[in-house]
Design a protein around this motif. Structure first.
Motif, mmCIF file in Angstrom:
data_model
loop_
_atom_site.group_PDB
_atom_site.id
_atom_site.type_symbol
_atom_site.label_atom_id
_atom_site.label_comp_id
_atom_site.label_asym_id
_atom_site.label_seq_id
_atom_site.Cartn_x
_atom_site.Cartn_y
_atom_site.Cartn_z
ATOM 1 N N ASP A 8 0.808 -1.222 0.000
ATOM 2 C CA ASP A 8 0.000 0.000 0.000
ATOM 3 C C ASP A 8 0.839 1.270 0.000
ATOM 4 O O ASP A 8 0.343 2.348 0.307
ATOM 5 N N LEU A 9 2.116 1.147 -0.369
ATOM 6 C CA LEU A 9 2.982 2.320 -0.461
ATOM 7 C C LEU A 9 3.467 2.469 -1.899
ATOM 8 O O LEU A 9 4.393 1.784 -2.329
ATOM 9 N N ASP A 12 11.947 11.217 -8.940
ATOM 10 C CA ASP A 12 11.895 12.047 -7.738
ATOM 11 C C ASP A 12 10.884 13.181 -7.837
ATOM 12 O O ASP A 12 10.526 13.790 -6.834
ATOM 13 N N ARG A 13 10.430 13.491 -9.043
ATOM 14 C CA ARG A 13 9.496 14.611 -9.208
ATOM 15 C C ARG A 13 8.061 14.218 -8.863
ATOM 16 O O ARG A 13 7.222 15.073 -8.627
ATOM 17 N N GLN A 14 7.797 12.919 -8.871
ATOM 18 C CA GLN A 14 6.428 12.476 -8.635
ATOM 19 C C GLN A 14 6.083 12.551 -7.154
ATOM 20 O O GLN A 14 6.843 12.120 -6.302
ATOM 21 N N ALA A 15 4.933 13.093 -6.872
ATOM 22 C CA ALA A 15 4.455 13.177 -5.492
ATOM 23 C C ALA A 15 3.123 12.452 -5.407
ATOM 24 O O ALA A 15 2.123 12.900 -5.951
ATOM 25 N N PHE A 16 3.120 11.323 -4.736
ATOM 26 C CA PHE A 16 1.891 10.553 -4.618
ATOM 27 C C PHE A 16 1.131 10.947 -3.352
ATOM 28 O O PHE A 16 1.722 11.254 -2.328
ATOM 29 N N ASN A 62 10.723 -9.182 4.139
ATOM 30 C CA ASN A 62 12.057 -8.981 3.576
ATOM 31 C C ASN A 62 12.191 -7.595 2.950
ATOM 32 O O ASN A 62 12.796 -7.423 1.917
ATOM 33 N N ILE A 63 11.572 -6.613 3.573
ATOM 34 C CA ILE A 63 11.723 -5.237 3.106
ATOM 35 C C ILE A 63 12.801 -4.587 3.960
ATOM 36 O O ILE A 63 12.606 -4.322 5.139
ATOM 37 N N THR A 64 13.951 -4.366 3.370
ATOM 38 C CA THR A 64 15.089 -3.876 4.138
ATOM 39 C C THR A 64 15.466 -2.452 3.772
ATOM 40 O O THR A 64 16.381 -1.885 4.346
ATOM 41 N N ASP A 65 14.763 -1.864 2.806
ATOM 42 C CA ASP A 65 15.088 -0.510 2.378
ATOM 43 C C ASP A 65 14.652 0.480 3.453
ATOM 44 O O ASP A 65 13.487 0.542 3.824
ATOM 45 N N SER A 66 15.599 1.256 3.950
ATOM 46 C CA SER A 66 15.292 2.209 5.013
ATOM 47 C C SER A 66 14.566 3.440 4.492
ATOM 48 O O SER A 66 14.042 4.227 5.259
ATOM 49 N N ASN A 67 14.557 3.608 3.165
ATOM 50 C CA ASN A 67 13.886 4.766 2.582
ATOM 51 C C ASN A 67 12.978 4.315 1.442
ATOM 52 O O ASN A 67 13.344 4.398 0.273
ATOM 53 N N PRO A 68 11.767 3.836 1.760
ATOM 54 C CA PRO A 68 10.875 3.309 0.736
ATOM 55 C C PRO A 68 10.297 4.367 -0.194
ATOM 56 O O PRO A 68 9.569 4.048 -1.111
#
Length: 309
Positions: A153-154, A160-164, A185-191
């Motif tokens: 749900d993210l 980088d220009r897109q703002a959801f 297994n989501i390890t990305d600190s900046n999703p």
């Protein structure tokens, strides 16, 4: 008289099918028509080597177009190659898959137009009995899923220009895990990174690729007037392609599981709004089924042909 007319029409139809069969490269063809002329086309080309002879073949075509343009090209390619496509995909039917992205835009009116084109492409593909392996928002999501899971749900932006406007239906990860929508297994600190940055970051976690650079296209290469652009281009030419990297460190079975989770998590949501999601795994699974079928056949093992539903 009516029955005689029907008989003549039936014979003509049978004759047309036989004519097409005589002019085909393979007895059965799985044609993949892609939006991208580079990564996507080459990704599916790698499966062709699993098939030998004239019985079955995988053909991958890149178009450099989007949405409806991909479907229109698929129609042309199917006709040119004398493919026989039926809605029930029976034992005499060939297969056509179209591969394209949702391809969002950060400009509202442009994005509405892209959404309409995406939806139109889905309908047009269905009208011609083509299957669709779409990605929302980009094909790179399928590659990323070989390395890590993502939160359903993210939404993942293309750049980088897109703002959801992110509306989380459930922000509790424990609940997501219980529902089977998150494999832990989501390890990305900046999703919130764009899909290309996330893919590069996931690759760099592996020791052999700690300096890997993934550039989707030249527009993403810095153009600050320094030598950075030349240096980056030189490194890209000397390193493995993204397909080779995913083949080396990725897990296809995990990618399929994760993609299936995303599709199920977005059940009831229009495909154009289901970000992140991808149905590329359905196409890959169908190709893998055919690979396994012919492997078994070569060993003299009688097995039912893969499901064509």
């Amino acid at each position: 008289m009516a029955s005689k007319t029907k008989l003549i029409e039936k014979r003509k139809a049978k004759s047309e099918i036989q004519r097409k069969e005589r002019n085909k490269t393979y007895k059965y063809t799985l044609l993949v028509v892609c939006e991208d002329e580079n990564t996507e086309r080459k990704y599916f080309e790698q499966f062709a080597e699993f098939f030998t002879g004239k019985e079955f073949g995988v053909i991958s075509v890149g178009t450099g177009t989007a949405h409806v343009g991909v479907v229109n090209r698929a129609i042309e390619e199917a006709n040119k190659r004398n493919l026989h496509i039926e809605s029930n995909r029976n034992s005499s039917s060939d297969f056509v898959w179209v591969v394209f992205d949702r391809d969002r835009s950060d400009k509202e009116e442009e994005d509405k137009s892209k959404q309409r084109n995406f939806d139109e492409a889905l309908v047009r593909a269905q009208e011609h009995n083509f299957k669709v392996a779409y990605s929302n928002d980009a094909f790179e999501l399928w590659l990323l899923l070989h390395l890590e899971g993502v939160i359903p749900d993210l939404p993942i932006p293309r750049n980088d220009r897109q703002a959801f406007t992110i509306t989380r239906h459930d922000t509790n990860l424990e609940t997501l895990i219980q529902k089977g929508f998150y494999d832990g297994n989501i390890t990305d600190s900046n999703p919130t990174l764009c899909i290309y940055e996330r893919l590069e970051k996931a690759i760099r976690k592996h020791p052999n690729y700690s300096n890997y650079i993934y550039i989707h296209s030249n527009e993403y290469i810095p153009n600050d007037g320094s030598d950075n652009k030349k240096i980056i281009k030189k490194q890209i030419r000397s390193q493995k392609t993204i397909i080779e990297v995913i083949h080396d460190i990725g897990d296809e079975l995990k990618a399929m599981e994760r993609a299936d989770i995303l599709v199920k998590a977005h059940n009831g949501i229009p495909e154009s709004s289901a970000n992140p999601s991808t149905k590329v795994y359905c196409l890959v699974q169908e190709i893998r089924d055919w690979i396994n079928f012919y492997k078994q056949e070569s060993r003299g093992i009688i097995k039912d042909i893969p499901s064509r539903n």
